[in-house]
Design a protein around this motif. Structure first.
Motif, PDB file in Angstrom:
ATOM      1  N   LEU A 217       0.825  -1.205   0.000  1.00 44.17           N
ATOM      2  CA  LEU A 217       0.000   0.000   0.000  1.00 44.17           C
ATOM      3  C   LEU A 217       0.861   1.257   0.000  1.00 44.17           C
ATOM      4  O   LEU A 217       1.922   1.303   0.637  1.00 44.17           O
ATOM      5  CB  LEU A 217      -0.911   0.043   1.235  1.00 44.17           C
ATOM      6  N   TYR A 218       0.364   2.268  -0.714  1.00 49.38           N
ATOM      7  CA  TYR A 218       0.901   3.625  -0.634  1.00 49.38           C
ATOM      8  C   TYR A 218      -0.206   4.531  -0.129  1.00 49.38           C
ATOM      9  O   TYR A 218      -1.370   4.383  -0.527  1.00 49.38           O
ATOM     10  CB  TYR A 218       1.369   4.116  -2.001  1.00 49.38           C
ATOM     11  N   VAL A 219       0.151   5.480   0.739  1.00 50.41           N
ATOM     12  CA  VAL A 219      -0.834   6.383   1.316  1.00 50.41           C
ATOM     13  C   VAL A 219      -0.472   7.822   0.966  1.00 50.41           C
ATOM     14  O   VAL A 219       0.629   8.294   1.271  1.00 50.41           O
ATOM     15  CB  VAL A 219      -0.903   6.242   2.855  1.00 50.41           C
ATOM     16  N   LEU A 220      -1.394   8.521   0.314  1.00 51.75           N
ATOM     17  CA  LEU A 220      -1.218   9.921  -0.026  1.00 51.75           C
ATOM     18  C   LEU A 220      -1.998  10.798   0.942  1.00 51.75           C
ATOM     19  O   LEU A 220      -3.091  10.437   1.380  1.00 51.75           O
ATOM     20  CB  LEU A 220      -1.725  10.205  -1.441  1.00 51.75           C
ATOM     21  N   ASP A 221      -1.446  11.961   1.239  1.00 54.11           N
ATOM     22  CA  ASP A 221      -2.147  12.958   2.040  1.00 54.11           C
ATOM     23  C   ASP A 221      -1.690  14.330   1.576  1.00 54.11           C
ATOM     24  O   ASP A 221      -0.490  14.626   1.554  1.00 54.11           O
ATOM     25  CB  ASP A 221      -1.849  12.774   3.533  1.00 54.11           C
ATOM     26  N   PHE A 222      -2.644  15.164   1.148  1.00 51.94           N
ATOM     27  CA  PHE A 222      -2.332  16.495   0.621  1.00 51.94           C
ATOM     28  C   PHE A 222      -1.246  16.440  -0.451  1.00 51.94           C
ATOM     29  O   PHE A 222      -0.349  17.286  -0.489  1.00 51.94           O
ATOM     30  CB  PHE A 222      -1.921  17.444   1.753  1.00 51.94           C
TER      31      PHE A 222
END
Length: 268
Positions: A217-222
């Motif tokens: 998994l990769y998690v993006l935020d802003f």
């Protein structure tokens, strides 16, 4: 790594939609891309498929820099995607939708298509009716596409994408409109396709599906990459939990707790 983006940044005037993001998608597994609404997931998909040029950074497919290639040229090299908003040829039948995709693929093989490395399911598995049977739509092959409920429409999009013989499959919110049983069956199918050699990148808000089918998994935020790793490590990361919920709940909360409230569709 079959598909990579390296240090990709996207700016809209003074707004930074993606900020130096790097990730990779391997053949033979499902990779997840998650994050709060507005994090930049669809923007990243648009960069990968050539609908949006990055301000800086690279997109590589099997080691080849495709950053400036048109979407159809990337498709010829083995990239296929589905969209958040259902995109079907409504006046055609379910079968005709898949036949059209297969016909276009045969007419436009492209000198870089590397057909020998396409989805290795075999010739029979690429027959339009066989594809519809595989995704559970064989019984509605002769219905008009615009009469399908949303969940079945999502599976038709998948069959149509498979008809172009991709090596990389990009799925944007494919479980939207599917009920619990349909989503579980869809997850099983994604696992089977990955096991046959496909590289799959999945953007999805259904955390039960994500945690059950994704190997990484990769998690993006802003617009920035916040975290990456296996499902268990990402689920336990306090930064991820806080970004989704604005708080850090107990470690025993179910994976559904990671889903952002409202599931508002992200346009950028």
């Amino acid at each position: 790594m079959l598909l990579e983006i390296r240090d990709v940044t996207v700016r809209y005037g003074g707004h930074v939609a993606l900020n130096g993001v790097s990730l990779g998608v391997e053949a033979g597994r499902v990779t997840g891309l998650i994050g709060p609404n507005g994090a930049g997931k669809t923007t990243l998909f648009n960069v990968l498929t050539g609908l949006l040029a990055p301000s800086s950074g690279q997109v590589l497919l099997d080691g080849e820099d495709v950053t400036r290639l048109a979407p159809y040229r990337r498709a010829r090299r083995g990239m296929a995607r589905t969209f958040q908003i259902l995109e079907l040829f409504g006046q055609l039948t379910v079968l005709e939708n898949v036949q059209l995709a297969a016909r276009l693929r045969r007419r436009s093989p492209g000198r870089h298509s590397r057909a020998g490395t396409a989805w290795p399911g075999g010739p029979d598995s690429l027959d339009p009716r066989a594809l519809l049977d595989r995704v559970g739509l064989g019984a509605v092959a002769d219905r008009r596409a615009d009469t399908l409920p949303t969940g079945q429409g999502r599976r038709l999009e998948l069959a149509r994408a498979l008809a172009v013989r991709p090596r990389v499959l990009l799925l944007d919110e494919p479980a939207s409109g599917q009920d619990e049983a349909e989503t579980a069956a869809f997850g099983d199918l994604l696992g089977e396709l990955a096991g046959e050699g496909l590289a799959i990148l999945l953007v999805e808000h259904d955390m039960t599906l994500v945690m059950g089918v994704c190997a990484h998994l990769y998690v993006l935020d802003f617009g920035s990459l916040m975290a990456e790793g296996g499902p268990a490590s990402v689920r336990a990361d306090p930064r991820v939990r806080e970004a989704y919920l604005g708080t850090v709940p107990g470690q025993d909360d179910p994976p559904e707790a990671l889903a952002p409230a409202g599931h508002i569709v992200e346009q950028r």
